[in-house]
Write a protein that holds these residues in place. Sequence first.
Motif, short mmCIF file in Angstrom:
data_model
loop_
_atom_site.label_atom_id
_atom_site.label_comp_id
_atom_site.label_asym_id
_atom_site.label_seq_id
_atom_site.Cartn_x
_atom_site.Cartn_y
_atom_site.Cartn_z
N SER D 190 0.96 -1.16 0.06
CA SER D 190 -0.03 -0.01 0.03
C SER D 190 0.84 1.12 0.14
O SER D 190 1.96 1.31 0.73
N THR D 361 -2.94 -5.13 5.29
CA THR D 361 -3.14 -6.59 4.42
C THR D 361 -4.91 -6.62 4.30
O THR D 361 -5.29 -6.69 3.35
N ALA D 362 -5.43 -6.25 5.53
CA ALA D 362 -6.79 -6.46 5.37
C ALA D 362 -7.62 -5.21 4.44
O ALA D 362 -8.51 -5.66 3.48
N VAL D 364 -6.21 -3.79 2.01
CA VAL D 364 -5.80 -4.25 0.35
C VAL D 364 -6.68 -5.19 -0.01
O VAL D 364 -7.17 -5.04 -0.94
N ASN D 365 -6.85 -6.17 0.85
CA ASN D 365 -7.59 -7.09 0.34
C ASN D 365 -9.16 -6.91 0.23
O ASN D 365 -9.94 -7.37 -0.89
N SER D 366 -9.64 -6.26 1.16
CA SER D 366 -11.20 -5.89 0.87
C SER D 366 -11.29 -5.14 -0.06
O SER D 366 -12.39 -5.12 -0.78
N LYS D 368 -9.80 -5.19 -2.92
CA LYS D 368 -9.51 -5.75 -4.17
C LYS D 368 -11.03 -6.69 -4.09
O LYS D 368 -11.44 -6.81 -5.46
N LYS D 369 -11.57 -7.01 -3.10
CA LYS D 369 -12.87 -7.86 -3.20
C LYS D 369 -14.13 -6.71 -2.94
O LYS D 369 -15.02 -7.31 -2.31
N THR D 374 -13.42 -7.56 6.00
CA THR D 374 -12.34 -8.44 6.02
C THR D 374 -11.94 -8.39 7.52
O THR D 374 -11.51 -7.13 7.99
#
Lengths: 376, 376, 376, 376
Positions: D190, D361-362, D364-366, D368-369, D374
């Motif tokens: 990020s 991490t959470a 960036v993943n959220s 993307k989804k 998350t």
Amino acid sequence: MRKLKVGMIGGGGGFFGKVHHRAISLDATREVVAGALHQDPALCEKFAGEWGVAGYPDYQAMIADWKAGNLELDYVTIVTPNFLHAEQAVACLEAGLPVMCEKPMCYTLKEATDLKALAKRKKNVPFALSHTYTGHQMMMLARELIKQGKIGDIRKIETYYNQGWLATLLEKEGNQQASWRTNPKMSGISGCGGDIGTHALINALWTTGLGLKKVSAKLTALKGRALDDDFNVFGELSNGATLVLTATQIAIGHKNDNGFRIYGSKGSIEWAQEQAEELHFLDGATRVTYYQNSFVAETPDIVKSYGRIPSGHHEDFLEALGNLHTSLERKIRVIKGEKDVPPAYDHPGIDEGVLGMKFLTAAVNSSKKKGAWTAV
Amino acid sequence: MRKLKVGMIGGGGGFFGKVHHRAISLDATREVVAGALHQDPALCEKFAGEWGVAGYPDYQAMIADWKAGNLELDYVTIVTPNFLHAEQAVACLEAGLPVMCEKPMCYTLKEATDLKALAKRKKNVPFALSHTYTGHQMMMLARELIKQGKIGDIRKIETYYNQGWLATLLEKEGNQQASWRTNPKMSGISGCGGDIGTHALINALWTTGLGLKKVSAKLTALKGRALDDDFNVFGELSNGATLVLTATQIAIGHKNDNGFRIYGSKGSIEWAQEQAEELHFLDGATRVTYYQNSFVAETPDIVKSYGRIPSGHHEDFLEALGNLHTSLERKIRVIKGEKDVPPAYDHPGIDEGVLGMKFLTAAVNSSKKKGAWTAV
Amino acid sequence: MRKLKVGMIGGGGGFFGKVHHRAISLDATREVVAGALHQDPALCEKFAGEWGVAGYPDYQAMIADWKAGNLELDYVTIVTPNFLHAEQAVACLEAGLPVMCEKPMCYTLKEATDLKALAKRKKNVPFALSHTYTGHQMMMLARELIKQGKIGDIRKIETYYNQGWLATLLEKEGNQQASWRTNPKMSGISGCGGDIGTHALINALWTTGLGLKKVSAKLTALKGRALDDDFNVFGELSNGATLVLTATQIAIGHKNDNGFRIYGSKGSIEWAQEQAEELHFLDGATRVTYYQNSFVAETPDIVKSYGRIPSGHHEDFLEALGNLHTSLERKIRVIKGEKDVPPAYDHPGIDEGVLGMKFLTAAVNSSKKKGAWTAV
Amino acid sequence: MRKLKVGMIGGGGGFFGKVHHRAISLDATREVVAGALHQDPALCEKFAGEWGVAGYPDYQAMIADWKAGNLELDYVTIVTPNFLHAEQAVACLEAGLPVMCEKPMCYTLKEATDLKALAKRKKNVPFALSHTYTGHQMMMLARELIKQGKIGDIRKIETYYNQGWLATLLEKEGNQQASWRTNPKMSGISGCGGDIGTHALINALWTTGLGLKKVSAKLTALKGRALDDDFNVFGELSNGATLVLTATQIAIGHKNDNGFRIYGSKGSIEWAQEQAEELHFLDGATRVTYYQNSFVAETPDIVKSYGRIPSGHHEDFLEALGNLHTSLERKIRVIKGEKDVPPAYDHPGIDEGVLGMKFLTAAVNSSKKKGAWTAV
């Protein structure tokens, strides 16, 4: 790069010695190495130990050791009560040691003019007067904008310094800061005027380049206090413009509420110390706010050279005082022959010291004579 | 509830007649129904048509029609240039018509004291002087807090009013507002002092309940201007405290930068017109901000009774002027025997009008005599 | 000039009827003459007496009297709880009476789209939605500056509305304002979103001219409350830019803390309702503050035409709402054939009403589906 | 008192090494004596000369010299790009050298958890993470007031950090600061989130003592940029309260506009970095402003012990960073057996470092989804 070595006279007991210590250390290019930190040798020893510097029982001994080659010193900072400044500054200049002197420069006007005569002979020994606020980058920028003609001819200046900490008779309660500031033997003829009124004056005159012709003053003090704690002055500036200077130490809730509003024929410039990172230019339609360390086209490189951190992360009081030390440092490095030293920005010195003393003398006399206009 | 009927004298040409018109109409409990809106009958007719009110060629005709029962009127608002106020106010009071009069109340001190004598005889005919700023709820609250002893004994007041619109000689360019304000024949002995300096004075004295003993003044004007445009006064208040009053019309960028800082033995109270919805109380440690229409325990019900909208949605200039009309309205409704009328909050009247004239006279004289302290 | 005659539906009990009454009266060019002020005929009678207007037991009777020529009306203001708006607005439009309707426009999206269809047929019957904040001159100026390209392409908008008055369960304590706002039967599917979230949305979209494609929302409520009191939404705007909208009623100490920050490729524009008289333009180096009624070159004449008093004397909430009435008034006067009517500035209407309903529906659905992105 | 000796890893090229240098030097109780200031040995030599410290070609050599007794070191400051932190911190801790590490603590979450395990074994080797803003006295005071229950249960936090300096693709123009921050190889997953979003997060969590359960994020970047420059996150805090975190680097005109508003059941606490010397407490009726170094009763002695200068003379960014060094210094002095060392205030360390990595991490993943909630 070698760090400049600084000796300090006074400063062990009051809070302001430590403030200079920090302002000197801040840039990691200067360090305090020795000090006649207190008149009481035992206390001097104690403070020297705490600071980790060489302690001297008196400033003469410190200067003597330097002359003898036993101590490295590049300049001296004087942080004693007002009545001691003159003698100490004279000793340093005579010895060839540059000086950063606390304000007001002297106890009497005579001392100040004598010091000026000495300084004239010692042209290569820089002397700086620590009118801290002039070290703010935004005050440098204000000065440059005014020089550039941005606000036209100056018509009126309001300059002020409001504090509240002397709203009670703290000096009767053993408060050390209050005691010497309200004691004529240590502070001279004016309390509030000498302590903060001169800041308001020098801030305004230094920024505009104007002189002061005459004043009409109203000074008062709380019952039971020996020196003024409220200090109000009308003045006529060298170009005929009006000065309104107000300083007080009884405005409860005000900390160091110090600033100026300068009104010209084309616009106004305004600055306030408690938001020192902003400078305001006003024309008839808008207010433009400039920020410290921001990418403002009008900012000359010499002002930018004092910046330490990005805009929005303020540089404040310690940094402004540090800037005065930086200016002195740059001058000393040049004199010592160092290369690539950035140019030093102007700073208050002997002339501002003399002016401050003349101003206080005139204001005190005017107030005694019911506000009669009195030449400065 | 019947709307009060208002007649207006003057106001057709300048902007301030329309301002009163709005302040009167704002609460939908009062309405302008008639007006001698302009000295020129054709213009008066034109303005009366635009406003939708009955037009009168002169105020005497309007009063006569009312006396004859041909026109309903509850009170009259005077919005003419200064030199006309006295004669018109006298005519209204003599006729038994309550008055909302623009300030300064008169052209000369003599007129003011004569009016005061008349008003004394006409006790049941309310007279209000439209020192608009005193209508702000936060100024009412400041006054109440001071009465409650919140800041202790008052030691110093700084009151100010800075504008910039006369920084050029607008009166030479045909600007109507500038022309009459800088013309001694229409405005009297003082320009800036009469126009805005009296606001600064009355704001401070009305809020604190203090009187003014004497003044030392420095008044100046731009070259080519007949009346002062920069007006600075030191004063001694009735309790011995210091007054610093500064008013100017050459501070470029300042609109209606008007307010006060009142320093007492226990704290300070500060208010600024350009953020009229806030009131600040300072003690040594914190600043407490009170908001207009907020649920502040110290706010008396009478002050709350002037609120119109929830906190955070400001009531400002028109509402403050409306509040003065509301106070007059409440008094009139009580006199007329209406029930359940909320109590009227105090408002400036004849006494403040006389005080303003005395103040201007003393300030102008002091300035001519190089700032000599002059009794008010 | 004849005053426009206004009828009011609702408004007798709540505080907002009186607010509209004042906004209508303020300019002395409009007046409320009749009202179906309350559903309870006795209360309606009481309020009508207090206001000094003709009271009607229901709005149908008021419209009927107007149709019959017994009552002069130029437009109607609807100030009832949300679930009643649609039926009343339909009745007015069908009858040919222009409408100033409180927001949110309707109770359901279906009602809103039906109303839109009707309005399309009734092109000559103006309909205004009282998104009060869009009436501020500085929001008009923001909109004009953005149209002029001053900040380039818009990349992100933060728009917000923070209040604190529902931080306790006031609706359980009999507070009328709290009761209907937290009651789904009267307010619809959203509490905070419907009451103030739509203000935040319309402020931003109206000013920028952008649309809203989809949203992801997080809505919560205090335990024991039936509708959301905290309303947070991410959105994707029609140009792909990001919207962050936050609204809350549990932020203790916040009154009507409502505003936006609009970030573009060339600069930013920022406005805050609690200092509604200022507009800020930021480039990389400075912040430029524009003032209401000040002589700013970029201000178009149409915006200036809404000014009432000089700069520094704020026009605030009542004046902004008054401006929406002024826009409606100007349109009506033109339709009636009056001459020399200044042009009306744009104002929110049916489209914004429909958009508000779509937005609330999408946000509530998204929050239920754990923040799933939902088309608007 | 002996000055603590500090070694620095990195810092020679970027501006932040010099910032730490100043923050270390500021109090004249610590000094940088050695440095592996740059990966390029020639540049390292150059910078070491400029700083007047011993230069080392790599940090291993510096640590080795210390181990060999050839160099005095009390702790090490790590100021390298993110991807180098972990290895260097591990080496210091393993050697027994306390660490002041720049944030984000590591490049990957795995590195962070490994470092945590190591730190657990090295309990007597203090580790501090330089989340500078937590060093502000007013943030300490905010934390203490919240602990004292002043605002009751926390219901919502808004925390933000707005900058504008990446509103153009500076990394394409050779700007060094922009280049590594927008480069995934040096900064990690990020850009904006790692650079300033974690500040917004840690400021809020450290002040309130709350944890973070899950997030829903919307991250975007200007076209042509590899990492996010706009970073918006909704979160659910450990007590169920809502978090709204917004960070951006494209808000033109914003410098380091960083702060939080924390809303509780009994009041709100608000702080903004660009006026770091003020802290605001709001209840329903008033706003109370506390000042740095002022005599506020609620301020614990441990917070006061960090004060340097009187109220009204701000301590700002360098001083706040200095405070983190002071906390580390105090811990080290106690471990070394010095007497009369004032207690160290808490500061972010390994746990906050791990939390920051988990959060990024959470988020960036959220994003993307499509914003799916998350777990952190």
